[in-house]
Design an enzyme around this catalytic site. Structure first.
Site, PDB file in Angstrom:
ATOM      1  CG  ASP A  19      -1.357  22.615   1.941  1.00  0.00           C
ATOM      2  OD1 ASP A  19      -0.434  23.426   2.140  1.00  0.00           O
ATOM      3  OD2 ASP A  19      -2.122  22.693   0.976  1.00  0.00           O
ATOM      4  CG  ASP A  59      -0.175  12.909  -5.183  1.00  0.00           C
ATOM      5  OD1 ASP A  59       0.315  14.040  -5.357  1.00  0.00           O
ATOM      6  OD2 ASP A  59      -1.298  12.579  -5.619  1.00  0.00           O
ATOM      7  CG  ASP A 117      -0.445   7.468  -2.041  1.00  0.00           C
ATOM      8  OD1 ASP A 117      -0.343   8.612  -2.495  1.00  0.00           O
ATOM      9  OD2 ASP A 117      -1.217   6.619  -2.506  1.00  0.00           O
ATOM     10  CG  ASP A 127      -5.206  15.628 -11.943  1.00  0.00           C
ATOM     11  OD1 ASP A 127      -6.296  16.213 -12.117  1.00  0.00           O
ATOM     12  OD2 ASP A 127      -5.112  14.530 -11.362  1.00  0.00           O
TER      13      ASP A 127
END
Length: 672
Positions: A236, A295, A297, A389
């Site tokens: 994004d 994600d 990281d 989530d």
């Protein structure tokens, strides 16, 4: 033989066979007499060390005060996010102003000994009469209200403390009985790739320039048949150069035979939820049974899928398998150490206990594997909150799906290293649940799950742990406690402000025993963060504008630094040579030229351009809500001296200094 005689027999006597010492008590008296002298020397030694500390403190205090003065002088009030200094900030400032005036009045009354006046004695002047009238009004009308409010907050405090204590007992029982989820013994046939289920791996990211390479590499290194899983890089980013770099990274792995694709959205609607929803709408998703979300990281070990997917075998009601987070930069600074204490308790106690005894917990948004059918039955990803989530987890639970938490499967990630990034993260984490609670409450009440599960969702999961905790923490320790210093009739007992919080802090720190030296900083910092969490909770509960904002938590790429050695061991020499050649290819040189050109433009704009075009330097900020609370607590501490309230004074003093350190942004990553 004399009565005061000691006989000592030697093993090998030569010329001496007996030693007599008359009046043996003389030695004991001498030894006793030397103890006070030794104690005096010990005190002198400690005094010498304290005196030696004074010059060091005198040399460094001007430096500290100089840095603080410079930071205040260079700060811009418009830099702070408006969401953190709204009506709550105005209320705190008004409370501070009233407290300062009250402190001046109390000091004046103290030196005139008006506190000792007998109500039957005639007052001498109008000022004294006004003060006596204020005392009577305070006792009759204000103190009862404050006492009632403090009792209510204390009740909430004890209920929440009991909940944590029960969770710790559950964790102890798990450790004692060695309970853990066990997958079926049947392994997948390595020679027959078709025995492995189809897995979709999604990596949502947005402007993750520091960590995109490590996340893609970790996903591509997963130990799973290459034709049985697909990696979706869901980008994004709004930076065109970064888009090209990520696409180039994806292409390089695709040339190595990895099944990976790159997806980019031009409009970032719905933030992460919209990104995941868009990816799940692809036609080829119907060919896959599970989806792993990582994600940008997060760097899982190669055996991540082999440790999580087998739990779905023979368990058709299982919708989610969640792994634990492990932090690569937990020892980076004081802020990351304190975050590690909180999150270790969350994963070790909360997630593990709820997963084993209730088969439900809040999905952490990453490092988890979902059964795609569970997502579809629950309505898929929705863009209605910033905690997508938790939203999907609650809806899946209402539809009868079960969850499993694996405490022994850890995925590396990193913690926010600056207070600014941590504060924005905490605002989203505490405003989103309240926003979700408003939306989900009707569905929870009308769902077909058992009454116990409904009660757990409403009273424990949402109200107690998401609403009550920030409410009483801020109200009791930041508002009522300093208020009681000016209204002594409503004084809080010592066990509320000292003993119980210390016990609960010890309970919270048990999952990370190496953090015990940070027990007191942790207790003070948790109360300091209450202003941010309370503000966020109110924002989400009443659907204020800031509850709909999503700010990507800043990454530093620490986990990529820790993975350099392991990545080098996994990659062959040929692969390294190919990567070097790719970096030196024509497209790579072209991209490097664009980056250099962009940097030159920025430098030129900073040197000769107008002020509006100059590159904005990164610097530490001032947080005015925290600073106002710091001076409020210090004012209350000064008032407590007049009443000789020892434990209250020390708590208010150190808590005020804690707010001062945070308000001046002296915790976490420092920028010169």
């Amino acid at each position: 033989m004399a009565p005061n005689t000691v006989v000592v027999t030697l093993e090998k006597p030569e010329n001496i066979s007996l030693i007599e010492m008359k009046d043996s008590n003389r030695f004991e008296e001498k030894q006793k007499g030397s103890s006070p002298k030794q104690f005096t020397w010990l005190l002198l030694l400690k005094a010498h060390r304290i005196l030696a500390f004074v010059p060091w403190l005198a040399n460094n205090l001007p430096t500290v005060f100089g840095s603080v003065k410079k930071r205040i002088a260079t700060s811009d009030p418009s830099e702070e996010d408006p969401r953190y200094k709204g009506r709550l900030y105005i209320f705190i400032k008004a409370f501070l102003a009233v407290s300062i005036v009250a402190l001046l009045v109390e000091v004046f009354a103290y030196f005139n000994e008006w506190e000792l006046i007998n109500p039957t004695v005639e007052v001498q002047n109008l000022v004294q009469w006004c003060y006596v009238a204020w005392l009577n009004f305070r006792v009759d009308y204000i103190a009862p209200v404050i006492v009632s409010l403090s009792k209510f907050c204390i009740l909430l405090f004890m209920i929440q403390s009991l909940d944590r204590f029960v969770q710790c007992l559950g964790c102890f029982w798990i450790k004692f009985k060695r309970l853990k989820p066990i997958a079926e013994d049947e392994d997948y046939d390595v020679e027959d790739g078709s025995s492995f289920p189809m897995v979709l791996v999604q990596i949502p990211m947005c402007n993750e320039k520091e960590v995109y390479e490590q996340s893609i590499a970790a996903a591509c290194e997963l130990d799973w048949p290459k034709d049985r899983f697909l990696i979706q890089v869901l980008d994004d980013s709004d930076d065109e150069l970064l888009q090209h770099l990520i696409r180039d990274e994806v292409t390089s792995w695709k040339e190595k035979g990895v099944n990976i694709i790159y997806r980019h959205r031009f409009i970032r609607t719905g933030y992460k939820a919209g990104n995941l929803k868009s990816a799940m709408s692809c036609d080829y998703v119907k060919d896959y049974e599970f989806v792993a979300i990582l994600d940008a990281d997060f760097t899982p070990n190669p055996d991540f899928l082999k440790l999580t997917i087998p739990h779905f075998k023979g368990n058709p009601e299982l919708g989610l398998v969640q792994a634990r987070w492990s932090f690569v930069n937990k020892d980076e600074n004081l802020l990351t150490r304190l975050q590690n204490i909180n999150l270790c308790f969350h994963f070790e106690v909360e997630q593990q206990v709820n997963g084993l005894f209730l088969n439900f917990f809040g999905f952490n948004g990453t490092a988890g594997v979902w059964r795609i059918k569970a997502l579809e039955d629950s309505g898929g990803w929705l863009e209605r909150t910033t905690v997508e989530d938790m939203d999907i987890a609650v809806r899946a639970h209402l539809n009868g799906w079960k969850f499993i938490y694996l405490n022994n499967v850890k995925v590396l990630c990193e913690l926010p290293e600056s207070y600014e990034a941590y504060k924005k993260q905490q605002h989203r984490w505490h405003s989103g649940p309240m926003q979700l609670f408003r939306l989900c409450l009707p569905a929870i009440v009308t769902s077909k799950i058992s009454a116990w599960k409904k009660a757990n969702l409403i009273f424990l999961f949402f109200l107690l742990r998401k609403l009550i905790l920030p409410f009483y923490s801020f109200t009791l320790f930041c508002i009522i406690l300093p208020l009681t210093m000016f209204i002594p009739e409503a004084e809080l007992p010592a066990w509320v402000i000292c003993y119980v919080p210390i016990v609960m802090s010890i309970v919270n720190i048990l999952p990370s025993p190496k953090s015990f030296p940070f027990l007191m900083p942790y207790l003070l910092f948790e109360n300091t963060m209450s202003v941010t969490k309370f503000n966020a909770m109110i924002s989400g509960l009443f659907q204020l504008g800031s509850s709909y904002e999503w700010v990507v938590t800043k990454k530093t790429g620490r986990s990529s630094e820790s993975d350099l050695v392991s990545l080098a061991e996994r990659e062959s020499k040929t692969a390294n040579e190919e990567k070097i050649q790719r970096r030196l290819s024509e497209s790579g040189l072209e991209m490097l030229g664009k980056i250099n050109e962009q940097n030159e433009v920025k430098v030129a704009a900073a040197v000769v351009g107008p002020p509006a075009m100059k590159a904005k330097k990164k610097k530490n900020r001032l947080y005015r809500s925290e600073l106002a609370l710091a001076f409020l607590l210090l004012t209350a501490a000064a008032r407590s001296l007049l009443s000789a309230q020892g434990i209250h004074f020390y708590y208010l003093l150190f808590q005020g200094l804690s707010f001062l350190v945070v308000g001046l942004d002296l915790i976490g990553e420092q920028v010169s």
